[in-house]
Design an enzyme around this catalytic site. Structure first.
Site, PDB file in Angstrom:
ATOM      1  N   LYS A 146       0.842  -1.202   0.000  1.00  0.00           N
ATOM      2  CA  LYS A 146       0.000   0.000   0.000  1.00  0.00           C
ATOM      3  C   LYS A 146       0.874   1.247   0.000  1.00  0.00           C
ATOM      4  O   LYS A 146       1.573   1.526   0.964  1.00  0.00           O
ATOM      5  CB  LYS A 146      -0.914   0.040   1.231  1.00  0.00           C
ATOM      6  CG  LYS A 146      -1.980   1.129   1.057  1.00  0.00           C
ATOM      7  CD  LYS A 146      -2.587   1.608   2.329  1.00  0.00           C
ATOM      8  CE  LYS A 146      -1.800   2.669   3.012  1.00  0.00           C
ATOM      9  NZ  LYS A 146      -1.744   3.969   2.311  1.00  0.00           N
ATOM     10  N   GLY A 152       7.033   4.460   8.492  1.00  0.00           N
ATOM     11  CA  GLY A 152       6.172   5.613   8.714  1.00  0.00           C
ATOM     12  C   GLY A 152       6.358   6.152  10.116  1.00  0.00           C
ATOM     13  O   GLY A 152       7.431   5.990  10.713  1.00  0.00           O
ATOM     14  N   SER A 153       5.308   6.741  10.643  1.00  0.00           N
ATOM     15  CA  SER A 153       5.436   7.399  11.944  1.00  0.00           C
ATOM     16  C   SER A 153       5.495   6.382  13.079  1.00  0.00           C
ATOM     17  O   SER A 153       4.942   5.276  12.983  1.00  0.00           O
ATOM     18  CB  SER A 153       4.255   8.345  12.154  1.00  0.00           C
ATOM     19  OG  SER A 153       3.057   7.612  12.166  1.00  0.00           O
ATOM     20  N   THR A 154       6.126   6.787  14.176  1.00  0.00           N
ATOM     21  CA  THR A 154       6.227   5.908  15.342  1.00  0.00           C
ATOM     22  C   THR A 154       4.831   5.621  15.900  1.00  0.00           C
ATOM     23  O   THR A 154       4.541   4.505  16.349  1.00  0.00           O
ATOM     24  CB  THR A 154       7.145   6.557  16.400  1.00  0.00           C
ATOM     25  OG1 THR A 154       8.460   6.642  15.829  1.00  0.00           O
ATOM     26  CG2 THR A 154       7.225   5.749  17.669  1.00  0.00           C
ATOM     27  N   GLU A 155       3.968   6.620  15.811  1.00  0.00           N
ATOM     28  CA  GLU A 155       2.605   6.452  16.326  1.00  0.00           C
ATOM     29  C   GLU A 155       1.882   5.301  15.603  1.00  0.00           C
ATOM     30  O   GLU A 155       1.299   4.415  16.245  1.00  0.00           O
ATOM     31  CB  GLU A 155       1.886   7.775  16.075  1.00  0.00           C
ATOM     32  CG  GLU A 155       0.562   7.924  16.716  1.00  0.00           C
ATOM     33  CD  GLU A 155      -0.152   9.153  16.128  1.00  0.00           C
ATOM     34  OE1 GLU A 155       0.491   9.975  15.442  1.00  0.00           O
ATOM     35  OE2 GLU A 155      -1.368   9.237  16.357  1.00  0.00           O
ATOM     36  N   GLY A 185       3.360   2.961  13.869  1.00  0.00           N
ATOM     37  CA  GLY A 185       4.139   1.755  14.171  1.00  0.00           C
ATOM     38  C   GLY A 185       3.643   1.089  15.448  1.00  0.00           C
ATOM     39  O   GLY A 185       3.481  -0.128  15.517  1.00  0.00           O
ATOM     40  N   GLU A 228      10.169   0.530  10.477  1.00  0.00           N
ATOM     41  CA  GLU A 228      11.178   1.583  10.296  1.00  0.00           C
ATOM     42  C   GLU A 228      10.454   2.896  10.559  1.00  0.00           C
ATOM     43  O   GLU A 228       9.593   3.307   9.790  1.00  0.00           O
ATOM     44  CB  GLU A 228      11.737   1.505   8.868  1.00  0.00           C
ATOM     45  CG  GLU A 228      13.089   2.172   8.758  1.00  0.00           C
ATOM     46  CD  GLU A 228      12.976   3.592   8.263  1.00  0.00           C
ATOM     47  OE1 GLU A 228      12.887   4.478   9.133  1.00  0.00           O
ATOM     48  OE2 GLU A 228      12.975   3.804   7.047  1.00  0.00           O
ATOM     49  N   GLU A 253      10.073  14.580  16.100  1.00  0.00           N
ATOM     50  CA  GLU A 253      10.357  14.673  14.676  1.00  0.00           C
ATOM     51  C   GLU A 253       9.526  15.805  14.067  1.00  0.00           C
ATOM     52  O   GLU A 253       8.313  15.823  14.217  1.00  0.00           O
ATOM     53  CB  GLU A 253       9.954  13.324  14.060  1.00  0.00           C
ATOM     54  CG  GLU A 253      10.432  13.100  12.684  1.00  0.00           C
ATOM     55  CD  GLU A 253      10.190  11.654  12.228  1.00  0.00           C
ATOM     56  OE1 GLU A 253       9.120  11.088  12.544  1.00  0.00           O
ATOM     57  OE2 GLU A 253      11.074  11.111  11.551  1.00  0.00           O
TER      58      GLU A 253
END
Ligand code: NAI
Length: 794
Positions: A192, A244-247, A249, A266, A397
């Site tokens: 995606k 993508g974002s840690t959130e 993730g 990542e 970030e």
């Protein structure tokens, strides 16, 4: 202006790249795109489309299908159906497909570069000279791994069907990082793309068709976060790879906890860019241009935290401002542009908001006098100085062209500041003194360290994070490992409550040589025996019901003490591998000396035969890891630049280990020894069935010169202790051996600091078979690779 005047001013006229070819391609598709499923284009099941824009103008480029969960289901079915044939192809045939894709990327490189810039807003110089050549390089490199798969990875097989979710900052490059290793190892894929930047992935779908790739091997489903979520939650997926974002993730870790999907993440970063007073300042400033203004700073590994040695800070800031003033900002298709457009209005607003917050927290904001284009989403290069290390702009970030600057005095302080973050993706060290640079590089907790260079990437060099920047690597040999599993593991049976270890299956009856001694053991924390905080203990009984002794019921406090002790023992990581090997050999020797008494005691729970095997194989297992301690070396890569990249296998840090119940000694040693061999410290919860083994183990460690705190043992109920371990922010990894429910809770409870979780996925592991229960597979999970890039030449 005369030519002579132009040379003086160095003003450039516009040099626009022609968008015609990309426009023709868009028009050919009627500027509307469906989903690429099973080798063909399909309209989205729900009939919904969304607009994708050119961020340099804000204008619509095309409409793209919003994939629904039904579409995801169709794509996964196609990938599943294609899987057996794809994985059964010879490595050479798979290599040929990957090679064909690499060639096609090169053949269509101009279209891909222009379209990437139109959809993402990055300067054409970057998409043309960096992104697209690296895409081709990834397919070439992985064509090579496909060719070598059987030779280099015998006894391994692909995960199966892989779900891949990518961000918008390097749209086609992230696709290549995901798809190339997946295909090379025999997986099929549902990918995606990010909602802001789907277009080059759709060209890639056409390249798959052109290459003759079998239908269903690659499926591309466009859509927003809900499409990604449907992919993550679908039961037909064997592995998720996410950037993508840690959130998000974290959300994915939570959503996959109760499944057996493998996961690589990542995530974000707040990478330090350290400049020492002896650095070549002009080169460092050029490095900074690539470090934070490359791709408008929308780079997960951007050098967004500038750490300057105090003595040079004024001079350096003046140079940085000068350089910022000469950066050219404008339409990204212009070949003379350095800083293009921000990907979307929402991202622009996010940057504006964070900078305002930083200023409110005391930072000084400096921006060059630049006229931004009237249309589109632009943000000027920005320097925030006097930033406090705890300020939001130093910790979070920003994902924009914004540099937050701080000063330090000594190398020690530089390392402390550099590591003062929850992230650990990348870092830069600038110093002409190679000793200082490498000494600092070794201490930084990050997956990549660039010495006197920045933002260099290559398919041969693994990329990925420490800590909340995620886990798993992309690129290199280590990146491939994320897409395969040992054959035996895939076929292993489910663990059930009634399972007995293999060694004891031959004898159902317990021998009678059970011990008469009633034992009471203590916890083992910081190299000392410790009473449990609770003051309670658990009874331990033999198979025939006799009381064998008592073990303490550890609780939260005991685990916390053990974690503190393990943290304090981090010097173990710095011990030489030779030294660690000797300590391990010594503990094997001590086990040998106590062989008979340990067998005697263990026999009461597992029977004579298994007890003897556990001790004999336990000695061998320790020997194995003592042998590995100074042999599990990294590598030196030769990327196609004037650099070497030193890939170091580093310990993860402090690991919590839930040991198997049914092989109390051998199971413990099989998990704890590989962790110790490579320099981790450990808090182990021993077999719930026979925690008395702790008494034998601490005698072993006490007499083997193992530094106090390198191994800590807390007995008690797994369900209680696992929770504290998994939720503890100072624990970096959890290894959990247990049934489905236990391993699911290990994953779910580890979300807080995104610790690495490695489990048996509820399957049986035959601890008595050295082919299975020891070696590289364990060591690979006990380490994380750090790539240190070092330039050479003048
Ligand atoms: P994001 O993490 O929301 O998006 C990345 C991808 O995940 C996209 O394809 C998106 O559709 C998908 N996604 C979103 N929610 C999902 C879910 N619940 N399950 C599965 N997939 C999901 O990032 P976003 O919103 O585009 O950017 C927000 C911030 O994230 C940025 O400001 C930046 O700080 C950070 N970011 C970091 C990246 C990195 O490479 N480390 C890349 C992109 C964003």
């Amino acid at each position: 202006m005369s030519i002579a005047e132009k040379f003086v001013s160095m003003e450039y006229g516009p040099a626009p790249e022609d968008p015609k070819e990309a426009s023709v391609w868009l028009d050919r598709h009627g500027r509307q795109f469906g989903l690429f499923i099973d080798g063909a284009w399909q309209a989205p099941g729900g009939g919904e489309y969304f607009d994708t824009l050119d961020p340099s103008t804000g204008e619509k480029l095309a409409s793209v299908a919003q994939g629904s969960s039904a579409d995801i289901d169709a794509a996964i079915r196609a990938a599943r159906a294609a899987s057996p044939k794809w994985r059964a192809l010879t490595p050479h045939v798979r290599a040929r497909y990957l090679y064909a894709l690499a060639r096609l990327v090169q053949k269509h490189s101009r279209l891909l570069a222009v379209l990437e810039t139109m959809n993402n807003g990055k300067p054409i110089r970057e998409s043309r000279d960096i992104d697209i050549p690296l895409v081709a390089r990834h397919f070439y490199y992985h064509a090579g791994w496909a060719q070598l798969f059987d030779q280099e990875f015998p006894e391994h097989e692909p995960c199966g069907v892989v779900g891949q979710i990518i961000p918008w900052n390097f749209p086609l490059l992230m696709l290549a990082w995901k798809i190339a290793p997946a295909l090379a190892t025999g997986n099929t894929v549902v990918l995606k793309p990010a909602e802001f930047t789907p277009l080059t992935a759709l060209v890639f779908a056409e390249l798959c068709q052109e290459s003759g790739l079998p239908p269903g091997v690659v499926n591309i489903v466009t859509g927003d976060g809900s499409t990604g979520e449907a992919l993550v939650k679908h039961p037909g997926i064997d592995k998720i790879a996410f950037t993508g974002s840690t959130e998000v993730g974290r959300a994915i870790r939570g959503a996959t906890a109760a499944s057996h999907k493998r996961l690589s993440l990542e995530l974000g970063g707040k990478s330090p860019f350290i400049i020492f007073d002896d650095a070549d300042l002009d080169s460092a400033v050029e490095g900074l241009v690539d470090g934070i203004w490359f791709n408008q700073g929308q780079v997960c590994c951007a050098g967004s935290r500038l750490l300057m040695q105090e003595s040079i800070s004024e001079k350096l800031v003046a140079k940085i401002r000068d350089r910022m003033s000469s950066l050219r900002i404008g339409p990204p298709l212009d070949k003379a542009i350095d800083v293009g457009a921000i990907v979307a209005r929402v991202q622009l607003e996010r940057i504006q908001k964070m900078v305002a917050q930083g200023v409110a927290e005391g930072a000084t904001c400096w921006q060059p006098q630049t006229v931004l284009p009237a249309r589109g989403f632009y943000y000027p290069p920005t320097l925030l100085s006097n930033v406090h290390p705890t300020s939001i702009v130093a910790q979070q970030e920003i994902f924009g062209p914004v540099l937050a600057a701080m000063t330090f005095r000594t190398p020690k302080e530089a390392v402390e500041l550099a590591n003062n973050t929850v992230y650990g993706l990348a870092s830069c060290v600038w110093s002409e003194n190679i000793n200082v640079a490498l000494h600092v590089a070794a201490q930084i907790k990050a997956g990549v360290v660039w010495v006197n260079c920045t933002n260099l990437f290559d398919a041969a060099c693994g990329f990925g994070g420490y800590r909340e920047s995620g886990y798993g690597r992309e690129g290199g040999r280590e990146g491939l490992l994320e897409y395969m599993e040992p054959k035996w593991f895939k076929q292993a049976r489910k663990l059930s409550a009634t399972d007995k270890p293999v060694a004891s299956q031959a004898e159902d009856e317990v021998e009678t040589s059970t011990p008469a001694i009633d034992r009471t053991v203590k916890l083992y924390i910081g190299g000392k025996q410790a009473r449990p905080d609770s003051g309670y203990s658990m009874e331990v009984r033999a198979q025939d019901g006799r009381l064998l002794g008592e073990a303490p019921l550890g609780n939260r406090k005991d685990i916390r003490n053990a974690v503190e002790a393990a943290r304090k023992a981090e010097g173990w990581a710095k011990a030489t591998a030779h030294n660690r090997a000797q300590v391990l050999y010594y503990s094997a020797e001590n086990l040998e000396q106590r062989r008979h008494e340990i067998i005697h005691r263990l026999a009461g729970v597992v029977g004579d035969k298994q007890a003897a095997q556990e001790v004999e194989l336990g000695i061998q297992r320790i020997f194995s890891y003592a042998a590995w301690a100074d042999k599990f070396d990294g590598a030196v890569h030769n990327p196609p630049f004037r650099n070497i990249a030193i890939a170091m296998n580093e310990p993860i840090g402090t690991a919590g280990v839930i040991c198997p119940s049914d092989a109390p000694l051998l199971g413990f040693l099989s998990l704890v020894m590989p962790l110790l061999a490579v320099g981790n410290t450990v808090i182990a919860v021993p077999s719930e069935k026979y925690p008395l083994i702790t008494g034998d183990l601490y005698q072993l460690f006490d007499t083997s010169d193992l530094p106090g705190g390198a191994v800590n043992i807390v007995t008690g109920y797994v369900s209680k202790l696992l929770k504290t371990l998994a939720e503890h922010d100072d624990v970096d990894a959890i290894w959990c051996y247990g049934d489905d429910a236990t391993v699911a809770s290990a994953k779910a409870m580890s979300i807080g600091n995104l610790k690495q979780v490695w489990t048996n996925e509820g399957r049986t592991i035959d601890w008595f078979d050295p082919q299975i229960a020891e070696g590289r597979w364990f060591l690979e999970h006990a380490t994380q690779v750090k790539n240190i890039w070092v330039p050479y030449g003048e």
